[in-house]
Write a protein that holds these residues in place. Structure first.
Motif, PDB file in Angstrom:
ATOM      1  N   ALA A  69      67.067  31.458 -50.837  1.00  0.00           N
ATOM      2  CA  ALA A  69      68.104  32.164 -51.604  1.00  0.00           C
ATOM      3  C   ALA A  69      69.314  32.464 -50.720  1.00  0.00           C
ATOM      4  O   ALA A  69      70.464  32.292 -51.140  1.00  0.00           O
ATOM      5  CB  ALA A  69      67.540  33.458 -52.188  1.00  0.00           C
ATOM      6  N   SER A  70      69.065  32.887 -49.472  1.00  0.00           N
ATOM      7  CA  SER A  70      70.166  33.168 -48.550  1.00  0.00           C
ATOM      8  C   SER A  70      70.919  31.894 -48.185  1.00  0.00           C
ATOM      9  O   SER A  70      72.147  31.912 -48.072  1.00  0.00           O
ATOM     10  CB  SER A  70      69.643  33.839 -47.283  1.00  0.00           C
ATOM     11  N   PRO A 103      59.116  35.242 -47.552  1.00  0.00           N
ATOM     12  CA  PRO A 103      60.168  34.892 -46.585  1.00  0.00           C
ATOM     13  C   PRO A 103      60.799  33.530 -46.865  1.00  0.00           C
ATOM     14  O   PRO A 103      61.998  33.344 -46.649  1.00  0.00           O
ATOM     15  CB  PRO A 103      59.437  34.883 -45.238  1.00  0.00           C
ATOM     16  N   ILE A 104      60.020  32.590 -47.385  1.00  0.00           N
ATOM     17  CA  ILE A 104      60.578  31.280 -47.725  1.00  0.00           C
ATOM     18  C   ILE A 104      61.564  31.416 -48.878  1.00  0.00           C
ATOM     19  O   ILE A 104      62.668  30.863 -48.840  1.00  0.00           O
ATOM     20  CB  ILE A 104      59.457  30.270 -48.049  1.00  0.00           C
ATOM     21  N   LEU A 155      63.481  31.351 -42.686  1.00  0.00           N
ATOM     22  CA  LEU A 155      62.681  30.120 -42.717  1.00  0.00           C
ATOM     23  C   LEU A 155      62.006  29.872 -41.373  1.00  0.00           C
ATOM     24  O   LEU A 155      60.842  29.456 -41.328  1.00  0.00           O
ATOM     25  CB  LEU A 155      63.559  28.931 -43.119  1.00  0.00           C
ATOM     26  N   LEU A 156      62.713  30.152 -40.276  1.00  0.00           N
ATOM     27  CA  LEU A 156      62.102  30.008 -38.949  1.00  0.00           C
ATOM     28  C   LEU A 156      60.927  30.959 -38.782  1.00  0.00           C
ATOM     29  O   LEU A 156      59.889  30.591 -38.231  1.00  0.00           O
ATOM     30  CB  LEU A 156      63.130  30.277 -37.845  1.00  0.00           C
ATOM     31  N   ASP A 157      61.094  32.181 -39.246  1.00  0.00           N
ATOM     32  CA  ASP A 157      60.018  33.171 -39.115  1.00  0.00           C
ATOM     33  C   ASP A 157      58.828  32.863 -40.012  1.00  0.00           C
ATOM     34  O   ASP A 157      57.715  33.283 -39.724  1.00  0.00           O
ATOM     35  CB  ASP A 157      60.530  34.580 -39.424  1.00  0.00           C
ATOM     36  N   THR A 205      62.107  34.403 -32.955  1.00  0.00           N
ATOM     37  CA  THR A 205      63.401  33.746 -32.793  1.00  0.00           C
ATOM     38  C   THR A 205      64.340  34.074 -33.945  1.00  0.00           C
ATOM     39  O   THR A 205      65.500  34.404 -33.741  1.00  0.00           O
ATOM     40  CB  THR A 205      63.205  32.223 -32.702  1.00  0.00           C
ATOM     41  N   GLY A 206      63.835  33.993 -35.169  1.00  0.00           N
ATOM     42  CA  GLY A 206      64.664  34.265 -36.334  1.00  0.00           C
ATOM     43  C   GLY A 206      65.174  35.697 -36.363  1.00  0.00           C
ATOM     44  O   GLY A 206      66.314  35.957 -36.725  1.00  0.00           O
ATOM     45  N   GLY A 207      64.328  36.642 -35.975  1.00  0.00           N
ATOM     46  CA  GLY A 207      64.735  38.047 -35.962  1.00  0.00           C
ATOM     47  C   GLY A 207      65.810  38.319 -34.931  1.00  0.00           C
ATOM     48  O   GLY A 207      66.746  39.082 -35.176  1.00  0.00           O
TER      49      GLY A 207
END
Length: 181
Positions: free
Chosen positions: A129-130, A123-124, A107-109, A64-66
């Motif tokens: 940071a983003s 990834p967290i 964060l979803l991924d 979903t995140g991608g």
């Protein structure tokens, strides 16, 4: 089969990281350049980011995140590339929204990857940071070309550094996996 997918994944992450670092260095060392050109460069980066995500989708199913990240990068990149003068004032907000949604996507991924253990922290960290960079760009847009260039450089260099670090960790994981087989 898994080793092949891992190989392709770390290479694409490395490419995304190198492109982000290149964008960050251009923005950092050429802040007085034309704002229109700088916005077009960011638009090209976002389209290249969408392309690498699309290529990733050809080899595996995007989570979903991608998918969210691909759509946001594609739309924001096209808008910045096609309408740089009209969007010059909106550049901070667009980049902030992109960084915010990219953070949410990471964060979803990272959620379903609990079996990754330590690998889940990258990834967290990238997501957080983003998120912080996105919120800063949205709520404190600043003024002037130099402020915009430095904000772009900060986000791009941070994103690039984290993507390269994740790619190198995945490369090491691939090597360890290959040794076991």
């Amino acid at each position: 089969m898994e080793a092949h997918r891992l190989n392709a994944t770390w290479r694409r992450l490395l490419l995304r990281g190198v492109l982000a670092v290149a964008l960050g260095l251009i923005a950092l060392f050429w802040p007085g350049g034309s704002i229109s050109l700088l916005i077009r460069i960011v638009g090209l980066f976002l389209l290249a980011d969408a392309l690498t995500l699309f290529l990733s989708a050809r080899h595996s199913v995007l989570q979903t995140g991608g998918s969210l990240q691909l759509a946001v990068s594609l739309v924001a990149g096209a808008a910045l590339l096609l309408f740089p003068e009209a969007l010059a004032r909106l550049a901070f907000i667009l980049l902030g929204i992109w960084a915010l949604l990219t953070g949410i996507a990471f964060l979803l991924d990272s959620r379903p990857q609990s079996e990754w253990g330590q690998e889940r922290s990258a990834p967290i960290a990238l997501g957080l940071a983003s998120l912080v960079a996105g919120l800063a760009l949205i709520f404190w847009p600043g003024s002037g070309v130099v402020a915009l260039a430095w904000a772009i450089a900060l986000v791009a260099l941070a994103l690039g550094a984290i993507l390269i670090a994740v790619a190198l960790r995945l490369r090491g994981l691939e090597k360890r996996l290959a040794e076991r087989l």
